[in-house]
Design a protein around this motif. Structure first.
Motif, PDB file in Angstrom:
ATOM      1  N   VAL A  51       0.828  -1.211   0.000  1.00 19.43           N
ATOM      2  CA  VAL A  51       0.000   0.000   0.000  1.00 19.43           C
ATOM      3  C   VAL A  51       0.861   1.259   0.000  1.00 19.43           C
ATOM      4  O   VAL A  51       0.600   2.211  -0.741  1.00 19.43           O
ATOM      5  CB  VAL A  51      -0.947   0.004   1.215  1.00 19.43           C
ATOM      6  CG1 VAL A  51      -1.663   1.343   1.333  1.00 19.43           C
ATOM      7  CG2 VAL A  51      -1.974  -1.119   1.087  1.00 19.43           C
ATOM      8  N   ILE A  52       1.929   1.273   0.809  1.00 15.17           N
ATOM      9  CA  ILE A  52       2.729   2.484   0.999  1.00 15.17           C
ATOM     10  C   ILE A  52       3.725   2.711  -0.131  1.00 15.17           C
ATOM     11  O   ILE A  52       3.890   3.838  -0.603  1.00 15.17           O
ATOM     12  CB  ILE A  52       3.467   2.409   2.355  1.00 15.17           C
ATOM     13  CG1 ILE A  52       2.458   2.448   3.509  1.00 15.17           C
ATOM     14  CG2 ILE A  52       4.474   3.549   2.487  1.00 15.17           C
ATOM     15  CD1 ILE A  52       3.074   2.194   4.862  1.00 15.17           C
ATOM     16  N   ASP A  53       4.386   1.634  -0.581  1.00 15.32           N
ATOM     17  CA  ASP A  53       5.458   1.784  -1.570  1.00 15.32           C
ATOM     18  C   ASP A  53       4.882   1.884  -2.979  1.00 15.32           C
ATOM     19  O   ASP A  53       4.311   0.934  -3.497  1.00 15.32           O
ATOM     20  CB  ASP A  53       6.425   0.603  -1.479  1.00 15.32           C
ATOM     21  CG  ASP A  53       7.751   0.897  -2.172  1.00 15.32           C
ATOM     22  OD1 ASP A  53       7.724   1.236  -3.365  1.00 15.32           O
ATOM     23  OD2 ASP A  53       8.805   0.776  -1.517  1.00 15.32           O
ATOM     24  N   HIS A  54       5.071   3.039  -3.602  1.00 15.69           N
ATOM     25  CA  HIS A  54       4.508   3.287  -4.927  1.00 15.69           C
ATOM     26  C   HIS A  54       5.105   2.368  -5.978  1.00 15.69           C
ATOM     27  O   HIS A  54       4.455   2.058  -6.991  1.00 15.69           O
ATOM     28  CB  HIS A  54       4.720   4.759  -5.315  1.00 15.69           C
ATOM     29  CG  HIS A  54       3.954   5.174  -6.525  1.00 15.69           C
ATOM     30  ND1 HIS A  54       4.471   5.093  -7.798  1.00 15.69           N
ATOM     31  CD2 HIS A  54       2.685   5.647  -6.659  1.00 15.69           C
ATOM     32  CE1 HIS A  54       3.575   5.516  -8.666  1.00 15.69           C
ATOM     33  NE2 HIS A  54       2.489   5.862  -8.010  1.00 15.69           N
ATOM     34  N   GLN A  55       6.328   1.928  -5.781  1.00 13.03           N
ATOM     35  CA  GLN A  55       6.975   1.059  -6.767  1.00 13.03           C
ATOM     36  C   GLN A  55       6.346  -0.331  -6.826  1.00 13.03           C
ATOM     37  O   GLN A  55       6.579  -1.083  -7.769  1.00 13.03           O
ATOM     38  CB  GLN A  55       8.469   0.937  -6.440  1.00 13.03           C
ATOM     39  CG  GLN A  55       9.236   2.239  -6.544  1.00 13.03           C
ATOM     40  CD  GLN A  55      10.716   2.065  -6.277  1.00 13.03           C
ATOM     41  OE1 GLN A  55      11.305   1.043  -6.634  1.00 13.03           O
ATOM     42  NE2 GLN A  55      11.332   3.062  -5.645  1.00 13.03           N
ATOM     43  N   LEU A  56       5.560  -0.683  -5.806  1.00 18.09           N
ATOM     44  CA  LEU A  56       4.899  -1.990  -5.783  1.00 18.09           C
ATOM     45  C   LEU A  56       3.446  -1.917  -6.244  1.00 18.09           C
ATOM     46  O   LEU A  56       2.722  -2.892  -6.116  1.00 18.09           O
ATOM     47  CB  LEU A  56       4.953  -2.588  -4.370  1.00 18.09           C
ATOM     48  CG  LEU A  56       6.336  -2.886  -3.799  1.00 18.09           C
ATOM     49  CD1 LEU A  56       6.214  -3.583  -2.459  1.00 18.09           C
ATOM     50  CD2 LEU A  56       7.162  -3.731  -4.758  1.00 18.09           C
ATOM     51  N   HIS A  57       3.040  -0.787  -6.769  1.00 15.14           N
ATOM     52  CA  HIS A  57       1.669  -0.666  -7.256  1.00 15.14           C
ATOM     53  C   HIS A  57       1.568  -1.299  -8.640  1.00 15.14           C
ATOM     54  O   HIS A  57       1.358  -0.632  -9.651  1.00 15.14           O
ATOM     55  CB  HIS A  57       1.238   0.789  -7.271  1.00 15.14           C
ATOM     56  CG  HIS A  57       1.098   1.358  -5.899  1.00 15.14           C
ATOM     57  ND1 HIS A  57       0.761   2.672  -5.656  1.00 15.14           N
ATOM     58  CD2 HIS A  57       1.253   0.789  -4.672  1.00 15.14           C
ATOM     59  CE1 HIS A  57       0.718   2.880  -4.347  1.00 15.14           C
ATOM     60  NE2 HIS A  57       1.023   1.755  -3.738  1.00 15.14           N
ATOM     61  N   LYS A  58       1.762  -2.612  -8.636  1.00 15.14           N
ATOM     62  CA  LYS A  58       1.726  -3.422  -9.860  1.00 15.14           C
ATOM     63  C   LYS A  58       0.786  -4.599  -9.622  1.00 15.14           C
ATOM     64  O   LYS A  58       0.553  -4.995  -8.477  1.00 15.14           O
ATOM     65  CB  LYS A  58       3.133  -3.933 -10.196  1.00 15.14           C
ATOM     66  CG  LYS A  58       4.177  -2.838 -10.356  1.00 15.14           C
ATOM     67  CD  LYS A  58       5.566  -3.434 -10.535  1.00 15.14           C
ATOM     68  CE  LYS A  58       6.628  -2.355 -10.596  1.00 15.14           C
ATOM     69  NZ  LYS A  58       8.006  -2.919 -10.713  1.00 15.14           N
ATOM     70  N   PRO A  59       0.252  -5.175 -10.699  1.00 16.34           N
ATOM     71  CA  PRO A  59      -0.708  -6.279 -10.545  1.00 16.34           C
ATOM     72  C   PRO A  59      -0.197  -7.434  -9.689  1.00 16.34           C
ATOM     73  O   PRO A  59      -0.915  -7.942  -8.832  1.00 16.34           O
ATOM     74  CB  PRO A  59      -0.948  -6.724 -11.994  1.00 16.34           C
ATOM     75  CG  PRO A  59      -0.706  -5.501 -12.804  1.00 16.34           C
ATOM     76  CD  PRO A  59       0.396  -4.763 -12.112  1.00 16.34           C
ATOM     77  N   MET A  60       1.073  -7.846  -9.886  1.00 13.41           N
ATOM     78  CA  MET A  60       1.601  -8.991  -9.154  1.00 13.41           C
ATOM     79  C   MET A  60       1.571  -8.740  -7.648  1.00 13.41           C
ATOM     80  O   MET A  60       1.175  -9.617  -6.865  1.00 13.41           O
ATOM     81  CB  MET A  60       3.031  -9.297  -9.593  1.00 13.41           C
ATOM     82  CG  MET A  60       3.669 -10.461  -8.844  1.00 13.41           C
ATOM     83  SD  MET A  60       5.343 -10.824  -9.383  1.00 13.41           S
ATOM     84  CE  MET A  60       6.217  -9.379  -8.792  1.00 13.41           C
ATOM     85  N   TYR A  61       1.955  -7.552  -7.230  1.00 11.62           N
ATOM     86  CA  TYR A  61       2.008  -7.251  -5.804  1.00 11.62           C
ATOM     87  C   TYR A  61       0.620  -6.985  -5.238  1.00 11.62           C
ATOM     88  O   TYR A  61       0.381  -7.201  -4.043  1.00 11.62           O
ATOM     89  CB  TYR A  61       2.958  -6.074  -5.563  1.00 11.62           C
ATOM     90  CG  TYR A  61       4.373  -6.414  -5.946  1.00 11.62           C
ATOM     91  CD1 TYR A  61       5.139  -7.257  -5.157  1.00 11.62           C
ATOM     92  CD2 TYR A  61       4.928  -5.931  -7.132  1.00 11.62           C
ATOM     93  CE1 TYR A  61       6.433  -7.597  -5.516  1.00 11.62           C
ATOM     94  CE2 TYR A  61       6.223  -6.276  -7.503  1.00 11.62           C
ATOM     95  CZ  TYR A  61       6.961  -7.109  -6.688  1.00 11.62           C
ATOM     96  OH  TYR A  61       8.240  -7.463  -7.054  1.00 11.62           O
ATOM     97  N   PHE A  62      -0.278  -6.523  -6.078  1.00  6.19           N
ATOM     98  CA  PHE A  62      -1.678  -6.420  -5.670  1.00  6.19           C
ATOM     99  C   PHE A  62      -2.221  -7.802  -5.306  1.00  6.19           C
ATOM    100  O   PHE A  62      -2.910  -7.968  -4.279  1.00  6.19           O
ATOM    101  CB  PHE A  62      -2.490  -5.804  -6.811  1.00  6.19           C
ATOM    102  CG  PHE A  62      -3.980  -5.842  -6.595  1.00  6.19           C
ATOM    103  CD1 PHE A  62      -4.589  -5.022  -5.656  1.00  6.19           C
ATOM    104  CD2 PHE A  62      -4.769  -6.704  -7.337  1.00  6.19           C
ATOM    105  CE1 PHE A  62      -5.967  -5.065  -5.461  1.00  6.19           C
ATOM    106  CE2 PHE A  62      -6.144  -6.745  -7.153  1.00  6.19           C
ATOM    107  CZ  PHE A  62      -6.746  -5.925  -6.211  1.00  6.19           C
ATOM    108  N   LEU A  63      -1.880  -8.819  -6.106  1.00  6.12           N
ATOM    109  CA  LEU A  63      -2.309 -10.187  -5.810  1.00  6.12           C
ATOM    110  C   LEU A  63      -1.635 -10.712  -4.543  1.00  6.12           C
ATOM    111  O   LEU A  63      -2.271 -11.377  -3.725  1.00  6.12           O
ATOM    112  CB  LEU A  63      -1.996 -11.107  -6.996  1.00  6.12           C
ATOM    113  CG  LEU A  63      -2.763 -10.828  -8.292  1.00  6.12           C
ATOM    114  CD1 LEU A  63      -2.297 -11.774  -9.392  1.00  6.12           C
ATOM    115  CD2 LEU A  63      -4.262 -10.968  -8.080  1.00  6.12           C
ATOM    116  N   LEU A  64      -0.355 -10.409  -4.371  1.00  2.00           N
ATOM    117  CA  LEU A  64       0.358 -10.870  -3.177  1.00  2.00           C
ATOM    118  C   LEU A  64      -0.207 -10.236  -1.911  1.00  2.00           C
ATOM    119  O   LEU A  64      -0.287 -10.885  -0.868  1.00  2.00           O
ATOM    120  CB  LEU A  64       1.852 -10.558  -3.306  1.00  2.00           C
ATOM    121  CG  LEU A  64       2.621 -11.376  -4.353  1.00  2.00           C
ATOM    122  CD1 LEU A  64       4.055 -10.882  -4.462  1.00  2.00           C
ATOM    123  CD2 LEU A  64       2.595 -12.862  -4.017  1.00  2.00           C
ATOM    124  N   ALA A  65      -0.604  -8.974  -1.993  1.00  2.00           N
ATOM    125  CA  ALA A  65      -1.210  -8.313  -0.836  1.00  2.00           C
ATOM    126  C   ALA A  65      -2.552  -8.956  -0.498  1.00  2.00           C
ATOM    127  O   ALA A  65      -2.892  -9.111   0.681  1.00  2.00           O
ATOM    128  CB  ALA A  65      -1.396  -6.820  -1.120  1.00  2.00           C
TER     129      ALA A  65
END
Length: 329
Positions: A51-65
């Motif tokens: 949520v906090i790190d803008h660099q992780l605002h990608k589909p893969m990390y959305f699924l991991l969250a």
């Protein structure tokens, strides 16, 4: 919905827990409490970082969250009752609370099973169509996978509990387990439960087998593709896939053992239940997320921001507001 029908006189169930030994209960409490802390810290860290790190605002990390959120939810359904039961020799749960626990357990577990299949789609596209990955696994697709997983879990749980609501409970109320679960509760009904058990086996066990086969086939296809390709990080990718197969097996195989057959009491049942209710929610963040180099760097950045923001300011010094980066693209 009213849980107690006119033929039900049982008002509570007695949970025998994992053991009747006082010393062993305290030892198990310490172990499972530590596992719970690791589970919650690991998964909440992943969610906060994405949520906090803008660099992780990608589909893969959305699924991991979302996977981390499922793990936290799964742990919160049964683990608190497990820990409280390890403190008391006589542990009871009300009739309504028992049914609610079963509903949310099967709701979240069902969503988890469907969600893991959705994540296999993500890995398949990443390996076979790397150049089209972002266009195929866009936000609409990822959101659709999450919604379908939760909807599938809800339908599965509603059907499962629906079978139980039509049964009368008027006599025995002792469950040899640390939480309420459908295969054991159905055995306490004051009627012939043969058809209801078969319906539950189909709704639970058969679906689990189908999803497990789909997952294993998808992993085999991915592994075969990796073996025929020459690319940087191939060895790490193969290792990660192998580890993920192990975790998926730890989730599905114990569940299949419990739900793919009419229930018969076995000494190993409690151990199997502990594996998929307590252990796997702790392993998932370690296997699916914390082995990811980008995620580990992002966690370091997030923790750094948190510690820096907590520094004591000088008297009269005002913090300057920063623009939020929480919006997903």
């Amino acid at each position: 919905m009213e849980l107690n029908n006119i033929t039900t006189s049982v008002r509570e169930f007695v949970l025998l827990g994992l053991t009747q030994s006082c010393k062993l209960r305290h030892c198990l409490f310490a172990i499972f409490f530590l596992i719970c802390i690791i589970t919650w810290l690991g998964n909440f860290t992943i969610i906060a970082t994405v949520v906090i790190d803008h660099q992780l605002h990608k589909p893969m990390y959305f699924l991991l969250a979302n996977l981390a959120f499922l793990d936290v939810s799964d742990s919160l359904v049964n683990t608190p009752k497990l820990l409280s039961g390890l403190f008391t020799q006589h542990n009871t749960i009300s009739f309504s609370e028992c049914f609610l626990q079963m509903f949310f357990f099967h709701f979240i577990a069902g969503a988890m099973a469907f969600f893991l299949v959705g994540m296999s789609v993500d890995r398949y596209v990443a390996i076979y169509e790397p150049l089209r990955y972002l266009s195929v696994m866009n936000w609409t697709t990822c959101t659709g996978l999450v919604v379908m997983a939760w909807f599938g879990g809800f339908v599965h749980s509603a059907i499962q509990i629906g079978f139980l609501l039509h049964l009368p409970f008027c006599g025995p109320n002792v469950l040899d387990n640390f939480y309420c679960d459908a295969p054991q509760v159905i055995k306490l009904a004051c009627t012939d439960t043969h058809m209801a058990e078969l319906q539950m086996v189909f709704n639970g066990g058969v679906i689990l087998i189908i999803l497990f086969v789909i997952l294993i086939v998808s992993y085999i296809v991915i592994l075969l593709k990796l073996r025929t390709r020459i690319m940087e990080g191939k060895g790490k990718a193969l290792s990660t896939c192998g580890t993920q197969i192990t975790v998926v097996s730890l989730i599905f195989i114990p569940c299949i053992v419990i739900y793919a057959r009419p229930y018969k009491k076995s000494p190993i049942d409690k151990v199997i239940c502990v594996i998929y209710t307590v252990i796997t929610p702790m392993l998932n963040p370690m296997i699916y997320t914390l082995r990811n180099t980008e995620m580990k760097k992002a966690i370091g950045r997030t923790l750094g921001k948190i510690f820096l923001s907590g520094r004591i300011q000088k008297p009269g010094q005002l913090a300057h507001p920063k623009r939020s980066h929480l919006t997903f693209p």
